[in-house]
Design a protein around this motif. Structure first.
Motif, PDB file in Angstrom:
ATOM      1  N   UNK A  67      28.484 -11.639  10.055  1.00  0.00           N
ATOM      2  CA  UNK A  67      28.089 -12.759   9.202  1.00  0.00           C
ATOM      3  C   UNK A  67      28.071 -12.349   7.726  1.00  0.00           C
ATOM      4  N   UNK A  68      27.935 -13.343   6.849  1.00  0.00           N
ATOM      5  CA  UNK A  68      27.998 -13.092   5.407  1.00  0.00           C
ATOM      6  C   UNK A  68      26.617 -12.710   4.852  1.00  0.00           C
ATOM      7  N   UNK A  69      26.008 -11.704   5.504  1.00  0.00           N
ATOM      8  CA  UNK A  69      24.714 -11.200   5.052  1.00  0.00           C
ATOM      9  C   UNK A  69      24.932 -10.090   4.028  1.00  0.00           C
ATOM     10  N   UNK A  70      23.836  -9.643   3.375  1.00  0.00           N
ATOM     11  CA  UNK A  70      23.969  -8.481   2.480  1.00  0.00           C
ATOM     12  C   UNK A  70      23.962  -7.196   3.299  1.00  0.00           C
ATOM     13  N   UNK A  71      23.052  -7.112   4.257  1.00  0.00           N
ATOM     14  CA  UNK A  71      22.940  -5.889   5.055  1.00  0.00           C
ATOM     15  C   UNK A  71      21.688  -5.905   5.906  1.00  0.00           C
ATOM     16  N   UNK A  72      21.170  -4.706   6.204  1.00  0.00           N
ATOM     17  CA  UNK A  72      20.048  -4.564   7.130  1.00  0.00           C
ATOM     18  C   UNK A  72      18.941  -3.702   6.525  1.00  0.00           C
ATOM     19  N   UNK A  73      17.715  -3.997   6.933  1.00  0.00           N
ATOM     20  CA  UNK A  73      16.565  -3.152   6.605  1.00  0.00           C
ATOM     21  C   UNK A  73      16.014  -2.629   7.923  1.00  0.00           C
ATOM     22  N   UNK A  74      16.094  -1.313   8.125  1.00  0.00           N
ATOM     23  CA  UNK A  74      15.678  -0.706   9.386  1.00  0.00           C
ATOM     24  C   UNK A  74      14.352   0.019   9.190  1.00  0.00           C
ATOM     25  N   UNK A  75      13.310  -0.482   9.844  1.00  0.00           N
ATOM     26  CA  UNK A  75      11.980   0.123   9.752  1.00  0.00           C
ATOM     27  C   UNK A  75      11.567   0.679  11.098  1.00  0.00           C
ATOM     28  N   UNK A  76      11.193   1.957  11.108  1.00  0.00           N
ATOM     29  CA  UNK A  76      10.597   2.530  12.310  1.00  0.00           C
ATOM     30  C   UNK A  76       9.088   2.316  12.184  1.00  0.00           C
ATOM     31  N   UNK A  77       8.580   1.290  12.869  1.00  0.00           N
ATOM     32  CA  UNK A  77       7.182   0.871  12.701  1.00  0.00           C
ATOM     33  C   UNK A  77       6.206   1.978  13.094  1.00  0.00           C
ATOM     34  N   UNK A  78       6.568   2.786  14.099  1.00  0.00           N
ATOM     35  CA  UNK A  78       5.669   3.864  14.534  1.00  0.00           C
ATOM     36  C   UNK A  78       5.455   4.914  13.446  1.00  0.00           C
ATOM     37  N   UNK A  79       6.355   4.947  12.471  1.00  0.00           N
ATOM     38  CA  UNK A  79       6.234   5.922  11.386  1.00  0.00           C
ATOM     39  C   UNK A  79       5.726   5.301  10.091  1.00  0.00           C
ATOM     40  N   UNK A  80       5.710   3.970  10.039  1.00  0.00           N
ATOM     41  CA  UNK A  80       5.423   3.275   8.783  1.00  0.00           C
ATOM     42  C   UNK A  80       4.008   3.578   8.282  1.00  0.00           C
ATOM     43  N   UNK A  81       3.915   4.051   7.045  1.00  0.00           N
ATOM     44  CA  UNK A  81       2.611   4.364   6.456  1.00  0.00           C
ATOM     45  C   UNK A  81       2.001   5.650   6.972  1.00  0.00           C
ATOM     46  N   UNK A  82       2.752   6.394   7.815  1.00  0.00           N
ATOM     47  CA  UNK A  82       2.196   7.609   8.417  1.00  0.00           C
ATOM     48  C   UNK A  82       2.686   8.887   7.727  1.00  0.00           C
ATOM     49  N   UNK A  83       3.725   8.763   6.892  1.00  0.00           N
ATOM     50  CA  UNK A  83       4.285   9.899   6.126  1.00  0.00           C
ATOM     51  C   UNK A  83       4.639  11.094   7.029  1.00  0.00           C
ATOM     52  N   UNK A  84       5.182  10.784   8.211  1.00  0.00           N
ATOM     53  CA  UNK A  84       5.523  11.855   9.162  1.00  0.00           C
ATOM     54  C   UNK A  84       7.021  12.181   9.122  1.00  0.00           C
ATOM     55  N   UNK A  85       7.742  11.605   8.167  1.00  0.00           N
ATOM     56  CA  UNK A  85       9.186  11.795   8.085  1.00  0.00           C
ATOM     57  C   UNK A  85       9.911  10.582   8.644  1.00  0.00           C
ATOM     58  N   UNK A  86      11.020  10.197   8.002  1.00  0.00           N
ATOM     59  CA  UNK A  86      11.765   9.023   8.462  1.00  0.00           C
ATOM     60  C   UNK A  86      12.561   9.309   9.726  1.00  0.00           C
ATOM     61  N   UNK A  87      13.015   8.254  10.372  1.00  0.00           N
ATOM     62  CA  UNK A  87      13.843   8.392  11.568  1.00  0.00           C
ATOM     63  C   UNK A  87      15.302   8.594  11.115  1.00  0.00           C
TER      64      UNK A  87
END
Length: 241
Positions: A162-182
């Protein structure tokens, strides 16, 4: 584009304040500023090139609740603002884009109402970022409260043509935990999709940013950073432009 341009500071709004949640839990809130507008301005002054604004009240309640604050942010800063949180109808998206927001992040609606989502994308081409919130390997919707049966890639593939800009991928289990991104999950998504991917969740250091920056060649465009900025683990002004 240097590391400074790669970072997208998050301004999360709850009850009119700038906050961060821990692992997507609406009860685990840290307030970082009474005035989200001055917080947004601060990130611009430190050298941020764009902002990620989230209406957490909207995400949990199903419609934007802090639109006046968003309007003030857009008026106050001169850098582009992307916005998410409670955008579950064409009218809600139209209203937000009329404030001057450059891009909108849509997750739940894309899953729940394909017809409405397609109408939004065709009306506002390249303005839509599809939000992929992953919890334990499956996409979560409605403010991360409800898990679907889709893996992040299966979900993204439904919209990649589709004619979207792109995607935002959030690993919720890591969000706000500062344990390193996925890193693996982000790389896997980006290299299997046509559109760019913004990473989110878990960043705790400049090293984490560099690891994601190395994925640019696969289509990773940037990374949303919240807690690590607010707690001084990363200083935007010290990064190369």
């Amino acid at each position: 584009m240097g590391l400074r341009s790669f970072i997208i500071p998050a301004v999360d709004i709850k009850n009119g304040k700038a906050v961060r949640l821990f692992k997507g839990d609406p009860e685990a809130v840290t307030v970082y500023g009474e005035d989200p507008v001055s917080v947004a301005k601060q990130w611009e002054e430190k050298g941020a090139k764009h902002l990620h604004v989230v209406d957490l009240d909207g995400a949990f309640e199903g419609k934007p609740k802090n639109i006046n604050i968003v309007k003030e942010i857009v008026k106050t800063v001169s850098i582009p603002v992307e916005f998410g949180g409670g955008l579950r109808s064409f009218e809600a998206v139209k209203s937000i884009l009329e404030t001057g927001v450059k891009k909108v992040v849509i997750g739940s609606l894309a899953y729940q109402n394909r017809q409405e989502f397609e109408k939004i994308v065709s009306s506002f081409p390249e303005k839509v970022i599809v939000g992929i919130d992953a919890k334990d390997g499956k996409v979560a919707i409605k403010g991360w409260l409800e898990k679907t049966e889709y893996t992040p890639l299966d979900f993204a593939k439904m919209f990649d043509d589709m004619d979207i800009w792109g995607f935002l991928y959030t690993d919720v289990n890591r969000d706000g935990a500062m344990v390193g991104p996925n890193i693996e999950g982000t790389k896997y998504l980006a290299e299997n999709l046509k559109h760019p991917v913004i990473a989110s969740g878990g960043v705790g250091s400049v090293e984490d940013i560099k690891k994601l920056y190395d994925l640019k060649k696969y289509g990773v465009y940037g990374v949303v950073v919240g807690k690590a900025l607010y707690e001084g683990k990363i200083n935007i002004e010290q990064l190369e432009d």
